[in-house]
Design an enzyme around this catalytic site. Structure first.
Site, PDB file in Angstrom:
ATOM      1  N   CYS A  85       0.914  -1.199   0.187  1.00 33.13           N
ATOM      2  CA  CYS A  85       0.026  -0.067  -0.034  1.00 33.13           C
ATOM      3  C   CYS A  85       0.868   1.137   0.063  1.00 33.13           C
ATOM      4  CB  CYS A  85      -1.111   0.000   1.174  1.00 33.13           C
ATOM      5  SG  CYS A  85      -0.361  -0.193   2.921  1.00 33.13           S
ATOM      6  N   HIS A 128      17.637   5.701  33.666  1.00 37.49           N
ATOM      7  CA  HIS A 128      16.721   6.553  32.930  1.00 37.49           C
ATOM      8  C   HIS A 128      16.960   7.970  32.666  1.00 37.49           C
ATOM      9  CE1 HIS A 128      12.751   8.321  32.592  1.00 37.49           C
ATOM     10  NE2 HIS A 128      12.038   7.201  32.448  1.00 37.49           N
TER      11      HIS A 128
END
Length: 634
Positions: free
Chosen positions: A26, A557
């Site tokens: 597509c 983190h």
């Protein structure tokens, strides 16, 4: 990675061509029908360069590639020996399309012109070659050979409405044959003669038909096919199945043709004339303005998709006026300036990957295709973008002052310089071979200015610390890192080493996930805090987890709530499963991006799985400035 290499990698990891029952594509995805979906290696595919994502849904194994999917699809078909199919609709991609309405409209218009561009480019360049041969005396005007060559060159422009009707029908999803027949009406000799007469023209005895010239026109047929597509869709719904074969095209052609010649055609012709008049006035009043503006801002237009709006204007000018000073000259100097700026950045960089990309992408831009250098180099480092805008502006100003025009289409670059040779139609307007000479001088100016500006700005940015050390050749190789004994934890960033009391995030401050320490980083290089193996690297780059050699689990983190950036400002240097040494770079974080988004860059280390639950790790040097690799434990 080339399209062929990517296709081979994809086929290998969907279980081989033997596991494929069928494949289509597509707008953005390869859609496989697999015999056994469990044989597909989804994790490997997701990490493959060139693959954006993998989705297994609706009975199809979908691999998201992006706008390059047609090229990858062709390689997949060839390697696998599959049957090639036309693109299918992608409703999911359409729903996820968050572009502005203006961008969608402009890209839609450009998609109508895109299939036509090769024809008018070839025709225009043939005109340029004929002009050159006439100048040197090889080809004489009026000879049979000249007349035949002229017909070859003029046909694409004269029958432009038919070419546009075919591509517009694909865009508006209506019958191509009927659309081309509608275009044929506008340039049918008897109809043209009728409109050229002195008497008023009325259709069916009462509908006035405005006299207009539709040969070589652009807007009228697009409006006509757009309207006819709605008529066709309506007829498809209401026509009885038994007569649909002839009722749909009959009504579509009659109603579409009537509305086109009575209303939409005259409106389109009026708009075309208005556009031509405006640019003719602008060219006579201040010829330097448009090439200068396009030369400066063309990269930004490409980034936002609004450059699509220039394509119809340039095509309209070439088809009707036979010359263009709007799109061609300004984009010519802009494209070569982008290439030169990228080449200068690559020349000064010490990073082999940057050098290779800048070399290939820069040369491609000089030839007219700028996306690789724009997104791969110029936007990444910023300063080459500014240099390209400077070079494009100066080159555009020169082309504007000297009134340079192009007389043929093509992707603006060095290969289409023959398009600046005056054709026979424009020589009465005063254009001479100096037009080509000035075009070449303008290109040289743009290249030299952009190259010098980019070369100088590299040094300026380096002195201000705005260029990654690896581009300056300052990144230490992992083998050069000081050895750290297993079990030791080192500073994972440069900056102030702090405990929970100074942390800004309440969750980390509470140490709910485990013993936590943090560093207020002064630069964006985040390194491994210990020897071990990376067990998890977040796709967004804002965090990674690792297992130390002694079995301790660690989590780094970067920043607070930076997951919301969705990867913006983060570049991962290692992948899951890699063995790393303490102090080895894992992530490059853009601290400015983090802070500009309103987030803290405070970077936390959490001991998620300590060896001894009852005894915390003994950290030292709290409250001091530490450097990457500096020991933090006793």
């Amino acid at each position: 990675m080339s399209y062929k290499e990517l296709a081979a990698k994809i086929l290998e990891n969907v279980g081989g061509k033997e596991n494929v029952s069928g494949v289509v594509h597509c707008a953005t995805r390869l859609r496989f029908t697999l015999k056994d979906a469990s044989l597909a290696n989804t994790d490997v595919l997701k990490k493959t360069k060139g693959v954006l994502s993998v989705v297994n849904a609706g009975g199809q194994y979908q691999i998201v590639i992006g706008p390059d999917v047609p090229q990858v699809y062709q390689e997949v078909v060839q390697l696998g020996g599959f049957e090639s199919s036309a693109p299918v609709d992608d409703p999911e991609a359409e729903k996820a399309d968050n572009r502005s309405r203006l961008s969608k409209i402009l890209e839609g218009i450009a998609s109508i012109f895109q299939p036509v561009i090769p024809a008018i480019t070839g025709a225009g360049l043939l005109k340029a070659i004929m002009a050159l041969l006439s100048v040197i005396g090889v080809l004489k005007s009026g000879t049979q050979t000249y007349i035949i060559l002229n017909a070859m060159a003029d046909a694409a422009f004269y029958f432009l409405p038919i070419l546009l009707a075919a591509s517009a029908a694909r865009k508006f999803k209506c019958n191509q044959g009927t659309a081309m027949a509608l275009a044929g009406l506008l340039i049918y000799p008897a109809f043209i003669t009728l409109l050229g007469g002195e008497d008023p023209v009325k259709f069916l005895g009462f509908l006035p038909v405005t006299k207009a010239t539709y040969a070589s026109s652009v807007i009228p047929i697009i409006l006509g096919v757009w309207f006819m597509s709605y008529v066709e869709k309506l007829m498809q719904k209401i026509s009885p199945k038994a007569i649909k074969f002839f009722s749909v095209p009959l009504v579509s052609l009659f109603v579409g043709g009537t509305v086109t010649i009575v209303l939409l055609g005259p409106i389109g012709a009026w708009v075309s004339n208005l556009i031509n008049a405006f640019f003719k006035w602008l060219n006579e009043t201040a010829p330097w303005i448009v090439p200068t503006i396009v030369g400066i801002f063309s990269p930004l237009l490409v980034m936002t998709g609004t450059h699509y709006g220039l394509i119809p204007i340039g095509t309209q000018n070439l088809a009707t006026a036979k010359w263009d000073t709007v799109v061609g000259p300004g984009m010519l100097v802009s494209n070569v300036a982008q290439g030169a700026a990228g080449l200068a950045a690559g020349l000064r960089s010490k990073n082999p990957d940057t050098k290779q990309l800048a070399g290939s992408a820069g040369l491609t831009a000089l030839l007219g295709i700028t996306e690789p250098v724009l997104y791969g180099i110029n936007l990444k480092f910023t300063f080459p973008l500014y240099a390209a805008m400077i070079g494009g502006g100066v080159g555009g100003l020169f082309l504007g002052i000297t009134r340079v025009a192009r007389f043929a289409g093509g992707s603006p670059g060095l290969l289409v310089l023959p398009a600046y040779i005056p054709t026979e139609e424009v020589t009465p307007l005063g254009y001479t071979m100096m037009n080509l000479v000035f075009a070449i001088i303008g290109v040289i100016i743009a290249i030299v200015v952009a190259f010098i500006a980019s070369y100088i700005l590299f040094g300026v940015y380096a002195r201000k610390g705005k260029i990654d050390p690896e581009e300056l050749g300052e990144t230490a190789a992992p083998a050069a890192l000081p050895k750290t004994e297993d079990g030791a934890i080192v500073a994972f960033a440069d900056g102030e080493f702090i405990g929970p009391d100074k942390m800004v995030d309440e969750m980390f401050k509470s140490e709910a996930m485990g013993q936590t320490v943090a560093i207020e980083p002064t630069n964006g290089t985040i390194v491994a805090p210990a020897n071990g193996v990376l067990e998890m690297v977040f796709e967004t780059g804002h965090a990674f987890g690792m297992r130390m050699a002694d079995g301790t689990g660690l989590l780094i983190h970067i920043g607070v709530d930076t997951v919301n950036l969705k990867g913006k400002g983060f570049k991962t240097l290692k992948k899951q499963g890699d063995k790393v040494a303490a102090g080895e770079p894992i992530v490059k974080a853009d601290l400015k991006t983090i802070k500009d988004a309103g987030y803290s860059a405070q970077t936390m280390l959490v001991i998620t799985e300590p060896l001894d639950d009852a005894r915390p790790v003994d950290f030292i040097n709290f409250g001091t400035k530490v450097e990457k690799g500096h020991k933090l434990t006793k």
